[in-house]
Design a protein around this motif. Structure first.
Motif, PDB file in Angstrom:
ATOM      1  N   CYS A  32     -32.319  31.417   9.269  1.00 36.97           N
ATOM      2  CA  CYS A  32     -30.956  30.954   9.009  1.00 36.97           C
ATOM      3  C   CYS A  32     -30.842  29.463   9.326  1.00 36.97           C
ATOM      4  O   CYS A  32     -31.683  28.881  10.016  1.00 36.97           O
ATOM      5  N   PHE A 110     -32.990  36.384   6.820  1.00 35.41           N
ATOM      6  CA  PHE A 110     -32.610  35.260   5.955  1.00 35.41           C
ATOM      7  C   PHE A 110     -33.821  34.730   5.193  1.00 35.41           C
ATOM      8  O   PHE A 110     -33.996  33.525   5.037  1.00 35.41           O
ATOM      9  N   ASP A 113     -33.449  32.122   2.629  1.00 36.22           N
ATOM     10  CA  ASP A 113     -33.076  30.790   3.098  1.00 36.22           C
ATOM     11  C   ASP A 113     -34.274  29.980   3.586  1.00 36.22           C
ATOM     12  O   ASP A 113     -34.131  28.832   3.982  1.00 36.22           O
ATOM     13  N   THR A 128     -33.024  39.604   3.084  1.00 33.88           N
ATOM     14  CA  THR A 128     -32.280  38.488   2.506  1.00 33.88           C
ATOM     15  C   THR A 128     -31.076  38.163   3.390  1.00 33.88           C
ATOM     16  O   THR A 128     -30.768  38.889   4.345  1.00 33.88           O
ATOM     17  N   ARG A 129     -30.386  37.099   3.057  1.00 30.76           N
ATOM     18  CA  ARG A 129     -29.151  36.706   3.757  1.00 30.76           C
ATOM     19  C   ARG A 129     -28.159  37.873   3.766  1.00 30.76           C
ATOM     20  O   ARG A 129     -27.626  38.240   4.811  1.00 30.76           O
ATOM     21  N   THR A 132     -29.320  40.705   6.007  1.00 31.66           N
ATOM     22  CA  THR A 132     -29.247  40.339   7.417  1.00 31.66           C
ATOM     23  C   THR A 132     -27.816  40.447   7.922  1.00 31.66           C
ATOM     24  O   THR A 132     -27.563  41.011   8.987  1.00 31.66           O
ATOM     25  N   ASP A 142     -20.452  36.345   3.257  1.00 29.21           N
ATOM     26  CA  ASP A 142     -20.933  35.078   2.709  1.00 29.21           C
ATOM     27  C   ASP A 142     -20.272  33.872   3.347  1.00 29.21           C
ATOM     28  O   ASP A 142     -20.348  32.769   2.844  1.00 29.21           O
TER      29      ASP A 142
END
Length: 144
Positions: A32, A110, A113, A128-129, A132, A142
């Motif tokens: 992140c 993340f 990212d 993924t974001r 997570t 988001d």
């Protein structure tokens, strides 16, 4: 069930010492934006037994978001942990311990990212974001 291991380590200058046990010593990495800012790359932590963590020395804690905090040595700045605000849990920096406690990488957060390649090599879970946030902070969505 694997055997519990004893971990003992310290920050770069030695002012902060850390001991813990690990029943399942595995590594997790977070890509992140906050972890990248704090560590200049992913934050890699080692899973320890929460009630076993003992830390002594000049620790500084910074509330980095509504749901997380970061800690570092007040003397040399070494990263010590990333913790969760809601339960006080602490994910200790793997680099505090010689040979990363002998643990292996099992999960990255993340992963979409990650700015350098595809993160860490190996066959492990890469969240993924969105995945997570669903796991740790579903109300954040988001907004991060």
């Amino acid at each position: 069930m694997s055997e519990q291991i004893e971990l003992s380590g310290n920050c770069m200058c030695g002012a902060v010492t850390v001991t813990a046990t690990a029943s399942d010593p595995v590594l997790r990495a977070c890509h992140c934006e906050m972890c990248r800012q704090h560590n200049s790359f992913a934050f890699v932590n080692i899973q320890t037994d929460a009630d076993s963590i003992k830390i002594s020395g000049p620790v500084k804690v910074f509330k980095s978001s509504d749901w997380a905090q970061r800690a570092f040595c007040e003397t040399c700045g070494s990263t010590l942990w990333c913790g969760m605000q809601h339960d006080g849990s602490r994910n200790l920096a793997a680099g505090l311990f010689p040979d990363l406690g002998g643990a292996k990488m099992v999960q990255e957060y993340f992963s979409d990212d990650c700015l350098i390649g595809d993160g860490f090599a190996g066959d492990h879970q890469k969240l993924t974001r969105q995945e997570t946030f669903a796991l740790f902070a579903p109300s954040e969505g988001d907004n991060q």
